[in-house]
Design a protein around this motif. Structure first.
Motif, PDB file in Angstrom:
ATOM      1  N   ASP A 225       0.856  -1.186   0.000  1.00 32.36           N
ATOM      2  CA  ASP A 225       0.000   0.000   0.000  1.00 32.36           C
ATOM      3  C   ASP A 225       0.892   1.236   0.000  1.00 32.36           C
ATOM      4  O   ASP A 225       1.618   1.474   0.964  1.00 32.36           O
ATOM      5  N   PRO A 226       0.864   2.043  -1.078  1.00 33.98           N
ATOM      6  CA  PRO A 226       1.761   3.209  -1.138  1.00 33.98           C
ATOM      7  C   PRO A 226       1.454   4.257  -0.081  1.00 33.98           C
ATOM      8  O   PRO A 226       2.291   5.128   0.172  1.00 33.98           O
ATOM      9  N   LEU A 227       0.268   4.187   0.554  1.00 29.01           N
ATOM     10  CA  LEU A 227      -0.111   5.205   1.532  1.00 29.01           C
ATOM     11  C   LEU A 227      -0.038   4.706   2.973  1.00 29.01           C
ATOM     12  O   LEU A 227      -0.523   5.387   3.881  1.00 29.01           O
ATOM     13  N   VAL A 228       0.554   3.546   3.185  1.00 28.67           N
ATOM     14  CA  VAL A 228       0.675   3.050   4.559  1.00 28.67           C
ATOM     15  C   VAL A 228       1.527   4.036   5.366  1.00 28.67           C
ATOM     16  O   VAL A 228       2.522   4.577   4.871  1.00 28.67           O
TER      17      VAL A 228
ATOM     18  N   GLY B 221       6.260  14.303  -2.606  1.00 26.34           N
ATOM     19  CA  GLY B 221       5.063  13.662  -3.136  1.00 26.34           C
ATOM     20  C   GLY B 221       4.626  12.502  -2.265  1.00 26.34           C
ATOM     21  O   GLY B 221       3.456  12.407  -1.863  1.00 26.34           O
ATOM     22  N   ILE B 222       5.536  11.622  -1.945  1.00 27.74           N
ATOM     23  CA  ILE B 222       5.221  10.469  -1.090  1.00 27.74           C
ATOM     24  C   ILE B 222       4.841  10.955   0.305  1.00 27.74           C
ATOM     25  O   ILE B 222       3.781  10.587   0.845  1.00 27.74           O
ATOM     26  N   ILE B 223       5.693  11.795   0.877  1.00 24.81           N
ATOM     27  CA  ILE B 223       5.411  12.324   2.216  1.00 24.81           C
ATOM     28  C   ILE B 223       4.204  13.252   2.168  1.00 24.81           C
ATOM     29  O   ILE B 223       3.368  13.259   3.077  1.00 24.81           O
ATOM     30  N   GLY B 224       4.079  14.034   1.102  1.00 23.73           N
ATOM     31  CA  GLY B 224       2.936  14.927   0.973  1.00 23.73           C
ATOM     32  C   GLY B 224       1.623  14.176   1.004  1.00 23.73           C
ATOM     33  O   GLY B 224       0.659  14.594   1.671  1.00 23.73           O
ATOM     34  N   GLY B 225       1.551  13.062   0.291  1.00 25.25           N
ATOM     35  CA  GLY B 225       0.340  12.256   0.285  1.00 25.25           C
ATOM     36  C   GLY B 225       0.034  11.657   1.639  1.00 25.25           C
ATOM     37  O   GLY B 225      -1.121  11.628   2.091  1.00 25.25           O
ATOM     38  N   LYS B 226       1.067  11.191   2.336  1.00 27.05           N
ATOM     39  CA  LYS B 226       0.862  10.572   3.648  1.00 27.05           C
ATOM     40  C   LYS B 226       0.428  11.607   4.687  1.00 27.05           C
ATOM     41  O   LYS B 226      -0.417  11.321   5.549  1.00 27.05           O
ATOM     42  N   TYR B 227       1.002  12.803   4.612  1.00 25.17           N
ATOM     43  CA  TYR B 227       0.586  13.865   5.536  1.00 25.17           C
ATOM     44  C   TYR B 227      -0.890  14.210   5.338  1.00 25.17           C
ATOM     45  O   TYR B 227      -1.636  14.422   6.300  1.00 25.17           O
TER      46      TYR B 227
END
Length: 718
Positions: free
Chosen positions: A297-300, A423-429
């Protein structure tokens, strides 16, 4: 026959240089040996972090004699005589021969002087002694250095040279080296495990350095590392995610690889898994261990149940110091993760919206405002695209919300330390703050693809924001009159252009890029009046640039080059390609199918024959409807009637872009078209009756134009 061996010993070389120096050396050596007429059977070039090694087998002890004839200047006399003239004397001097070695010979162009040259072969040892410094100096790389007071430049200081011809030392000295570097027999084993070693002859080198705990063969080192990783993961029921780039780097970082394992404190598994993997992969060259059945899951939000509390790394140290080495690497990793944990806590103290506002303090590019301004332009483009893309309301809302906040993490502490995670951290935040999963995923995916071979966005919202982001970059940079040129592309505009079509083709999205660019350029003209944008010229330059990106991408996909030129080459207007980018892939697919089924050639030959004659007509290439252009009352032969009827059937297929039916009908009509030219009912196109001639030329021109909707058949080869 004899063998040659060369070892260039250095301080620790960068892993990239140790790899890239090998093909350079091979090219230099092969060229020089060919130039010197020296044959050999095998060439073996390898490297470790402290040495470049060359072995050449079955060399002659003496190079072959040179027998050569050269043509010189013309001469009027039948003999050279006592006063041959300056031209003849100069020719003899250049060839290194006396006048007695010259011959006068008649040729179809007159009388000329010829020289017969015989040069005895030189000792191979002498030639090698001369060429070795040139090979060393010919290697190119990044960040070369000088050491001491010398002018010699190399990736790292050279400390020793072993040069042998069988068991004979080849004498050579590196010019101006300080301290003085002279060739000899002494090599050095592992820096921590062995003392200096004497190499007696070429054939014993591998066994000699093996006693010094050195594995020179890169392939063998790679095999040892790969097998060790496989064994370690099988033992603890885990899997690894190691890129080819990291694996290659590990091979070139060690001379005697030893795979070790370290542990990760459990508290750091509460960090996002991408932070841990980035620290290990990029910063430390460690190998993360993943749970065998971990959720992909890319958003875990945490690494728990994703990463194991252990990691692997490749050591070059003493086997008896394993515990000390592992403990030292654990301490280094712990410090890096503690920093990441601190940055994460700092970021959580403000919201994503607050970070978005902070973007106004960061300049994007000269004349183009701040990152917040750029984010606002991306949002504007996203909304513009959504007007023409049929999409669910929920997805539309996700795309708009994602576009509004897509760059907020650029001012976060985590991305400041680990820019690879933007982008990765932005989505998770965003997900952690309660935004929808679709919004968070779109922010994460809007950077995709990050480069060649990278993954593409999987969600519709992510694809739309990714398109907007790349289009904004292209329009903005082109608007300020900057273009990629040669190898210079500081804004990665080519990559952005490639990404646009990769995303469109992957999502099979129908998007009129030309209309989008036209409206966007007008908007940019209002935003940046100081740029004095010429809208027509800017749109034309953007279309030309994107046209080239289509050709490049198709050429990278192992597709016949003539097919690429037929559907997207310079003869195809950029307007057509950009109005419907999906269309080019569709047409290309039909042509590839026809060629694979051995059916394309028969259609191609008939259309090409018609096209050659149609050049004599004055009919516009855009006209595809025979009505009004072809007069059926002028038909004389049944073949004309049949072709006229065919054009009427093809017209709706062409108009509706029904390529499968179009290609099938063209294929089924090849015999009819052949009959028009060569059958019993064939006609003379260039008849003396000018009215009939023009009608027949129009008939063929319409056929050519209709076929051109599928492809420019003139670009296809047989």
């Amino acid at each position: 026959m004899s063998n040659f061996f060369l070892e260039i010993g250095t301080e620790e070389l960068p892993a990239e240089f140790a790899r890239l120096a090998l093909p350079q050396l091979e090219r230099l050596i092969c060229n020089d040996l060919a130039l010197e007429r020296i044959t050999y059977s095998d060439l073996w070039i390898n490297s470790t972090p402290r040495r470049l090694v060359i072995q050449i087998d079955n060399l002659p002890k003496v190079q072959p004699d040179l027998q050569e004839e050269r043509k010189g200047p013309p001469i009027a006399h039948e003999t050279i005589g006592d006063e041959p003239g300056s031209a003849v004397l100069g020719f003899a001097k250049r060839c290194g021969v006396t006048l007695s070695n010259l011959e006068i010979r008649e040729t179809p162009k007159g009388r000329f002087v010829f020289a017969h040259i015989h040069r005895a072969g030189r000792q191979t040892v002498t030639i090698l002694s001369e060429r070795i410094p040139a090979w060393i100096g010919g290697i190119q790389g990044k960040r070369f250095m000088r050491w001491g007071l010398q002018e010699q430049r190399f990736s790292r200081p050279i400390r020793w040279i072993v040069a042998l011809f069988d068991n004979q030392v080849i004498p050579l000295t590196l010019a101006n080296s300080i301290p003085k570097i002279e060739s000899g027999r002494i090599t050095y084993g592992h820096r921590l495990l062995a003392k200096p070693i004497q190499v007696v002859n070429c054939s014993e080198y591998n066994q000699t350095v093996a006693r010094g705990q050195i594995i020179v063969d890169r392939v063998r080192r790679a095999t040892i590392i790969a097998e060790s990783i496989q064994l370690a993961t099988k033992k603890i029921n885990a899997r690894v995610d190691i890129s080819e780039r990291l694996f290659t780097e590990l091979v070139d970082l060690v001379e005697n690889p030893n795979l070790l394992k370290g542990t990760i404190p459990d508290k750091y598994l509460k960090l996002p898994p991408e932070i841990l993997s980035t620290v290990m992969h990029i910063h430390q060259r460690y190998i993360p261990l993943y749970c065998l059945h971990a959720e992909k899951d890319p958003l875990v939000l945490t690494a728990e149940n994703i990463l194991m509390p252990e990691f692997l790394f490749v050591s070059n140290g003493r086997p008896e110091a394993t515990d000390t080495i592992s403990h030292g690497n654990e301490r280094v990793l712990k410090a890096r993760l503690a920093d990441a944990e601190f940055f994460l806590e700092v970021d959580r103290q403000i919201t994503c919206s607050q970070r978005h506002e902070q973007l106004s303090k960061v300049v994007f590019a000269e004349g183009l405002g701040s990152l917040k301004d750029r984010n606002d332009r991306i949002l504007w483009l996203t909304k513009l695209m959504l007007l023409s893309i049929p999409i669910e309301v929920e997805v539309k809302e996700d795309a708009i919300r994602a576009a509004a906040l897509c760059k907020h993490d650029l001012v976060s502490q985590v991305v400041g330390e680990f820019p690879e995670l933007q982008g990765i951290i932005g989505g998770k935040y965003l997900l952690a703050e309660g935004e929808s999963r679709g919004t968070a995923l779109a922010v994460l995916e809007h950077y995709m693809p990050r480069g060649a071979g990278d993954s593409l966005p999987t969600s519709a919202a992510g694809s739309i924001v990714a398109l907007a982001e790349r289009l904004e970059l292209l329009i903005s940079i082109f608007a300020k009159s900057e273009r990629p040129s040669g190898s210079s592309d500081p804004y990665a505009l080519r990559r952005a252009g490639n990404g646009i079509f990769q995303i469109l083709w992957n999502q099979e999205t129908n998007l009129d890029l030309l209309a989008l660019l036209s409206e966007a350029v007008d908007y940019w003209s209002e935003l940046f009046p100081d740029f004095k944008i010429n809208s027509t010229q800017l749109i034309s330059e953007l279309c030309q640039f994107l046209h080239q990106r289509i050709i490049f991408l198709l050429g990278e996909q192992n597709i016949d080059s003539d097919l690429v030129q037929a559907v997207a080459g310079e003869s195809i207007s950029a307007t057509r390609l950009l109005t419907d980018p999906k269309d080019v892939k569709c047409r290309l697919g039909h042509l590839r199918n026809l060629r694979s089924q051995k059916q394309l050639l028969s259609v191609q030959l008939v259309v090409q024959r018609a096209a050659r004659l149609a050049e004599k007509a004055d009919l516009n290439i855009d006209i595809i409807n025979p009505i009004g252009c072809v007069d059926e009352s002028l038909f004389i032969s049944q073949s004309e009637v049949a072709v006229g009827a065919l054009l009427k059937k093809l017209y709706p297929l062409v108009e509706n872009r029904e390529y499968l039916q179009l290609s099938e009908m063209l294929l089924n009509s090849t015999s009819m078209l052949a009959d028009f030219f060569d059958g019993e009912n064939s006609v003379m196109v260039m008849t003396d009756d000018l009215e009939v001639r023009q009608n027949r030329l129009n008939l063929l021109a319409i056929l050519r134009n209709q076929a051109n909707i599928l492809a420019d058949f003139s670009k296809l080869t047989n």
